[in-house]
Design an enzyme around this catalytic site. Structure first.
Site, PDB file in Angstrom:
ATOM      1  N   GLU A 111      69.561  -9.335  96.087  1.00  0.00           N
ATOM      2  CA  GLU A 111      68.244  -8.737  95.813  1.00  0.00           C
ATOM      3  C   GLU A 111      68.016  -8.561  94.317  1.00  0.00           C
ATOM      4  O   GLU A 111      68.946  -8.716  93.518  1.00  0.00           O
ATOM      5  CB  GLU A 111      68.131  -7.382  96.531  1.00  0.00           C
ATOM      6  CG  GLU A 111      69.220  -6.407  96.127  1.00  0.00           C
ATOM      7  CD  GLU A 111      69.357  -5.240  97.083  1.00  0.00           C
ATOM      8  OE1 GLU A 111      69.556  -5.481  98.298  1.00  0.00           O
ATOM      9  OE2 GLU A 111      69.262  -4.092  96.620  1.00  0.00           O
ATOM     10  N   LYS A 113      67.544  -7.031  90.676  1.00  0.00           N
ATOM     11  CA  LYS A 113      67.994  -5.858  89.924  1.00  0.00           C
ATOM     12  C   LYS A 113      66.805  -5.416  89.078  1.00  0.00           C
ATOM     13  O   LYS A 113      66.407  -6.115  88.133  1.00  0.00           O
ATOM     14  CB  LYS A 113      69.191  -6.195  89.042  1.00  0.00           C
ATOM     15  CG  LYS A 113      69.726  -4.974  88.306  1.00  0.00           C
ATOM     16  CD  LYS A 113      71.031  -5.294  87.611  1.00  0.00           C
ATOM     17  CE  LYS A 113      71.690  -4.082  86.979  1.00  0.00           C
ATOM     18  NZ  LYS A 113      70.833  -3.139  86.309  1.00  0.00           N
ATOM     19  N   ASP A 115      64.615  -3.311  86.447  1.00  0.00           N
ATOM     20  CA  ASP A 115      64.950  -2.749  85.140  1.00  0.00           C
ATOM     21  C   ASP A 115      64.054  -1.547  84.835  1.00  0.00           C
ATOM     22  O   ASP A 115      63.120  -1.622  84.046  1.00  0.00           O
ATOM     23  CB  ASP A 115      64.781  -3.845  84.072  1.00  0.00           C
ATOM     24  CG  ASP A 115      65.388  -3.428  82.751  1.00  0.00           C
ATOM     25  OD1 ASP A 115      66.134  -2.433  82.720  1.00  0.00           O
ATOM     26  OD2 ASP A 115      65.111  -4.108  81.740  1.00  0.00           O
ATOM     27  N   TYR A 224      66.063   0.724  97.196  1.00  0.00           N
ATOM     28  CA  TYR A 224      67.057  -0.306  97.506  1.00  0.00           C
ATOM     29  C   TYR A 224      68.368   0.209  98.093  1.00  0.00           C
ATOM     30  O   TYR A 224      69.318  -0.553  98.228  1.00  0.00           O
ATOM     31  CB  TYR A 224      67.339  -1.160  96.280  1.00  0.00           C
ATOM     32  CG  TYR A 224      67.601  -0.392  94.992  1.00  0.00           C
ATOM     33  CD1 TYR A 224      68.672   0.481  94.881  1.00  0.00           C
ATOM     34  CD2 TYR A 224      66.765  -0.565  93.893  1.00  0.00           C
ATOM     35  CE1 TYR A 224      68.907   1.164  93.709  1.00  0.00           C
ATOM     36  CE2 TYR A 224      66.993   0.121  92.714  1.00  0.00           C
ATOM     37  CZ  TYR A 224      68.066   0.990  92.633  1.00  0.00           C
ATOM     38  OH  TYR A 224      68.300   1.670  91.472  1.00  0.00           O
ATOM     39  N   CYS A 409      49.768  -2.701  47.417  1.00  0.00           N
ATOM     40  CA  CYS A 409      49.036  -1.961  46.386  1.00  0.00           C
ATOM     41  C   CYS A 409      49.946  -1.135  45.478  1.00  0.00           C
ATOM     42  O   CYS A 409      49.465  -0.472  44.559  1.00  0.00           O
ATOM     43  CB  CYS A 409      47.979  -1.059  47.034  1.00  0.00           C
ATOM     44  SG  CYS A 409      48.688   0.325  47.925  1.00  0.00           S
ATOM     45  N   CYS A 424      51.903   3.508  53.982  1.00  0.00           N
ATOM     46  CA  CYS A 424      51.278   3.498  52.662  1.00  0.00           C
ATOM     47  C   CYS A 424      50.123   4.499  52.740  1.00  0.00           C
ATOM     48  O   CYS A 424      49.203   4.320  53.539  1.00  0.00           O
ATOM     49  CB  CYS A 424      50.748   2.111  52.331  1.00  0.00           C
ATOM     50  SG  CYS A 424      49.626   2.171  50.922  1.00  0.00           S
ATOM     51  N   CYS A 430      44.022   0.388  49.631  1.00  0.00           N
ATOM     52  CA  CYS A 430      45.045  -0.641  49.884  1.00  0.00           C
ATOM     53  C   CYS A 430      44.376  -1.786  50.672  1.00  0.00           C
ATOM     54  O   CYS A 430      43.818  -1.545  51.744  1.00  0.00           O
ATOM     55  CB  CYS A 430      46.179   0.006  50.670  1.00  0.00           C
ATOM     56  SG  CYS A 430      47.482  -1.114  51.156  1.00  0.00           S
TER      57      CYS A 430
HETATM   58  S1  IVH Z   1      72.318  -0.414  94.211  1.00  0.00           S
HETATM   59  C1  IVH Z   1      76.183   2.040  94.661  1.00  0.00           C
HETATM   60  N1  IVH Z   1      70.330  -2.113  93.937  1.00  0.00           N
HETATM   61  O1  IVH Z   1      71.248  -0.821  88.532  1.00  0.00           O
HETATM   62  C2  IVH Z   1      75.093   1.068  94.402  1.00  0.00           C
HETATM   63  N2  IVH Z   1      70.932  -0.793  92.047  1.00  0.00           N
HETATM   64  O2  IVH Z   1      74.260  -0.405  87.344  1.00  0.00           O
HETATM   65  C3  IVH Z   1      73.870   1.720  93.936  1.00  0.00           C
HETATM   66  N3  IVH Z   1      69.497  -1.172  90.077  1.00  0.00           N
HETATM   67  O3  IVH Z   1      71.954   2.579  88.472  1.00  0.00           O
HETATM   68  C4  IVH Z   1      72.913   0.872  93.198  1.00  0.00           C
HETATM   69  N4  IVH Z   1      68.189  -2.668  91.007  1.00  0.00           N
HETATM   70  O4  IVH Z   1      69.506   1.905  88.568  1.00  0.00           O
HETATM   71  C5  IVH Z   1      71.093  -1.176  93.324  1.00  0.00           C
HETATM   72  N5  IVH Z   1      68.557  -3.618  93.879  1.00  0.00           N
HETATM   73  C6  IVH Z   1      69.314  -2.691  93.263  1.00  0.00           C
HETATM   74  C7  IVH Z   1      69.101  -2.318  91.933  1.00  0.00           C
HETATM   75  C8  IVH Z   1      69.943  -1.362  91.349  1.00  0.00           C
HETATM   76  C9  IVH Z   1      68.445  -1.971  89.907  1.00  0.00           C
HETATM   77  C10 IVH Z   1      70.049  -0.304  89.002  1.00  0.00           C
HETATM   78  C11 IVH Z   1      70.302   1.116  89.405  1.00  0.00           C
HETATM   79  C12 IVH Z   1      71.762   1.354  89.107  1.00  0.00           C
HETATM   80  C13 IVH Z   1      72.105   0.220  88.198  1.00  0.00           C
HETATM   81  C14 IVH Z   1      73.529  -0.227  88.470  1.00  0.00           C
END
Ligand code: IVH
Length: 672
Positions: A111, A113, A115, A224, A409, A424, A430
């Site tokens: 899935e 990740k 940000d 998630y 300037c 500035c 300026c």
């Molecule tokens: S699972 C024990 N799933 O990534 C597992 N984390 O370094 C719990 N994050 O602190 C996390 N997308 O903030 C999980 N699909 C995803 C995620 C995710 C982003 C972040 C989350 C976590 C960090 C892990």
């Protein structure tokens, strides 16, 4: 229906519409109808506070009350994930899992990740009870009031969907690119520092002391990870999240169950480019063993689970030589240092300049001229210098020192307390600041001279035709053309465009003259309050600060503006040339036709104006004040304590109730 039943029924209806709109992306009613339902509920809650609920959809708009957050211990600690960066790392993870499970078959759920910043939500009996940030993993901040304003987080779960009585669900709070761009644009207009990326913006927003601000910033959330005390023995992560989606949560997009390491790598490859089309920022892929039983078997290291890992997308990075640091002066006088480097290929484009942001960034990098520097293109559009290869540094290379005077300037630079940028201060003389002020003056929301643009302004400035905004009014076709008769037509357009600005309303003139920190809205507020430029020019700090929405920073800036004789003289000249220096006669008499054709009933007790004042406001704005509610009533201007029979009649005829504040906003009058 009793008021209590009405409140419950409306709440349910609104929650369903919120879910359709923010989670499913499929609204079934118009925004207008939605606002009507909301306003009915607000009014009922106002009159029957005993039935109002902290999880009511009306709480989504936030409150002006400031808050300090309370630290709360997590029931289950919030761990992070181990990071991997390449295919081999992914293969190693896969083998480790396989070995750990003694060769037993397993599925991996892949899935996105996200940000943003992680959040843990607790639900009890289908209602949001608590929202806590990650903090140090053991304790986090209780940010429930702010999280309640995020529309895709359900306050009450979909009924009859079989959710557990109590559970925790974790996910990521994000600021979508669209909200991020809008926010930074607004900040740029108000001359506030910009957020570097959506993560910083989301985190700054969530930690805001004022939940109303959070409500306006358009945050989103993807969930998630579900945590339950008594998981069924055969529970699986993927399936549980699909379940959670039916309860009302927005879950990770594009989750996939993979049966082999090749499946996993194909997923990573696909999203490496496809993620650029997602509405929110992602920085990798998370891989999780799907079976909860197998997760338990694999267990945890001290820091992270053995059953999951994060694969981070590569941020494209290049190494090249730093030749020179130059400095740009913005329209507000802010100085931006720029690294000039040997051209290098980065993410498909040749890069030779990168932002160094401010003096702190330069000293943190300990930059020397001739250094080999690493350049990255991250979530930000402009490439940035992220590091130096110090091994390649040779003796005698010169350290980069931030400039002390303005490159345009020569004025000594200043740095305001708490601000990262140098400025500035020579704002009236300026060159880039002068041109910037003229560009602001002619812009669409200010005087709107569309026959002029930045290039023309630059050209006129270079040719000595204009030195400030007042000079625009002295331009003649002859001056503009000079020896070039081919320019007559466009020159005439410019002169006509300038002449047309004589009818631009006073409030836009206040915005156009470019007082620092006075944006479009503030300009309107102070114009309405002081009515004439003369009054504004002589306003004291106290008078300025008595205007709702004007704080000390703005008030001081207004005073400073008029105290500068150059500004005072520009404003005098604008007045001589015929620019509007006061509200129109219509505005001064508070007359308009904003309420034309509307029949309005006034009912209840009012806090801001008297009933008679409201009556004349209705009439001055072209509306009709009528005594009793009928089918023809457009709306009820509702104060406190409206009688229940009136309320019932209004409801049965579907006539909206409008609060004092809403009414004043409608006719754009200031509150007393
Ligand atoms: S699972 C024990 N799933 O990534 C597992 N984390 O370094 C719990 N994050 O602190 C996390 N997308 O903030 C999980 N699909 C995803 C995620 C995710 C982003 C972040 C989350 C976590 C960090 C892990």
């Amino acid at each position: 229906m009793t008021p209590e039943e009405q409140i419950r029924q409306l709440t349910k209806e609104i929650n369903q519409h919120n879910y359709n709109y923010y989670v499913l992306n499929q609204p079934t009613i118009s925004d207008y109808d939605f606002d009507q339902l909301m306003s009915q509920l607000q009014t009922l809650e106002l009159f029957y506070p005993q039935f109002a609920d902290p999880n009511s959809p009306t709480q989504r708009v936030g409150s002006d009350l400031t808050q300090t957050f309370q630290a709360v211990e997590h029931k289950y600690p919030m761990l992070s994930l181990a990071n991997t960066y390449n295919e081999q790392d992914v293969r190693d993870f896969y083998s480790r899992v396989s070995e750990g499970l003694g060769g037993e078959p397993f599925e991996i759920c892949a899935e996105m990740k996200y940000d943003g910043l992680s959040i843990s939500l607790t639900y009890v009996d289908g209602r949001l009870q608590k929202a806590v940030t990650r903090g140090d993993g053991v304790r986090g901040d209780d940010v429930t009031a702010n999280v309640r304003t995020i529309r895709s987080i359900p306050l009450v779960l979909n009924e009859g969907t079989g959710y557990p009585r109590e559970f925790e669900i974790r996910g990521e709070i994000l600021m979508p690119w669209s909200s991020f761009d809008k926010l930074n644009q607004e900040r740029a207009e108000r001359e506030e520092p910009l957020f570097a990326n959506p993560r910083n913006a989301a985190s700054g927003t969530l930690k805001s002391q004022n939940s109303k601000v959070v409500a306006q910033r358009g945050l989103d959330a993807y969930l998630y990870y579900l945590l339950l005390d008594d998981m069924p023995a055969d529970a699986c992560h993927y399936e549980m999240l699909q379940q959670a989606a039916t309860w009302g949560f927005k879950i990770s997009q594009g989750m996939k169950k993979c049966q082999s390491v090749d499946d996993v790598l194909a997923f990573i490859n696909y999203w490496d480019t496809e993620r650029k089309n997602l509405p929110v920022a992602t920085d990798g892929i998370v891989l999780k063993v799907n079976s909860v039983r197998q997760q338990k078997h694999l267990g945890y290291t001290a820091k992270s689970p053995r059953w999951a890992i994060a694969y981070k997308f590569k941020t494209e990075r290049a190494c090249t030589r730093l030749n020179e640091v130059t400095y740009q002066v913005g329209r507000t006088g802010a100085i931006t240092p720029v690294a000039n480097m040997d051209p290098v290929l980065l993410a498909g484009t040749i890069v030779k300049r990168a932002s160094l942001h401010n003096a702190d960034v330069i000293s943190q990098l300990d930059l020397h001229l001739g250094d080999m520097v690493y350049v990255e293109k991250g979530g930000e559009i402009i490439p940035k210098v992220v590091g130096v290869d110090t091994i390649q540094r040779t003796e005698g290379m010169q350290k980069v020192e931030f400039i002390k005077t303005c490159p345009e300037c020569g004025t000594p630079l200043v740095r305001f307390e708490g601000e990262a940028a140098h400025f500035c201060p020579n704002d009236t003389a300026c060159p880039p600041q002068i041109k910037g002020r003229i560009e602001h003056f002619i812009s669409r929301k200010a005087m709107n001279i569309d026959s002029l643009g930045p290039e023309t302004v630059d050209d006129y400035y270079q040719r000595g035709l204009i030195h400030d905004v007042a000079d625009l009014y002295l331009l003649t076709v002859q001056d503009i053309c000079g020896a070039n008769t081919g320019r007559i037509k466009s020159a005439q357009k410019v002169v006509d465009g300038v002449r047309k600005t004589l009818s631009v309303p006073f409030e836009r003139v206040v915005f156009a003259i470019g007082i620092r920190f006075v944006g479009e809205t503030t300009a309107k507020l102070i114009a309405r309050h002081f009515k004439t430029m003369e009054a504004l020019r002589h306003a004291t700090l106290e008078e300025l600060m008595s205007v709702d929405g004007v704080g000390q920073v703005i008030a001081e800036s207004v005073i400073k503006y008029f105290a500068n004789p150059i500004n005072a003289s520009i404003v005098n000249r604008l007045a001589t040339y015929g620019v509007q220096m006061q509200l129109s006669a219509e505005q001064l008499s508070d007359r308009s036709d904003k309420l034309a054709g509307k029949s309005i009933v006034i009912s209840g007790v009012f806090a801001l104006h008297s009933r008679d004042e409201y009556k004349s406001m209705i009439e001055n704005n072209g509306g009709k004040n009528v005594g009793s509610i009928s089918k023809k009533t457009s709306f009820i201007l509702a104060g406190d304590n409206i009688g229940p029979s009136k309320l019932e009649k209004a409801q049965s005829l579907g006539i909206p109730l409008v609060s004092e504040q809403e009414f004043l906003a409608m006719i754009e009058q200031e509150e007393k």
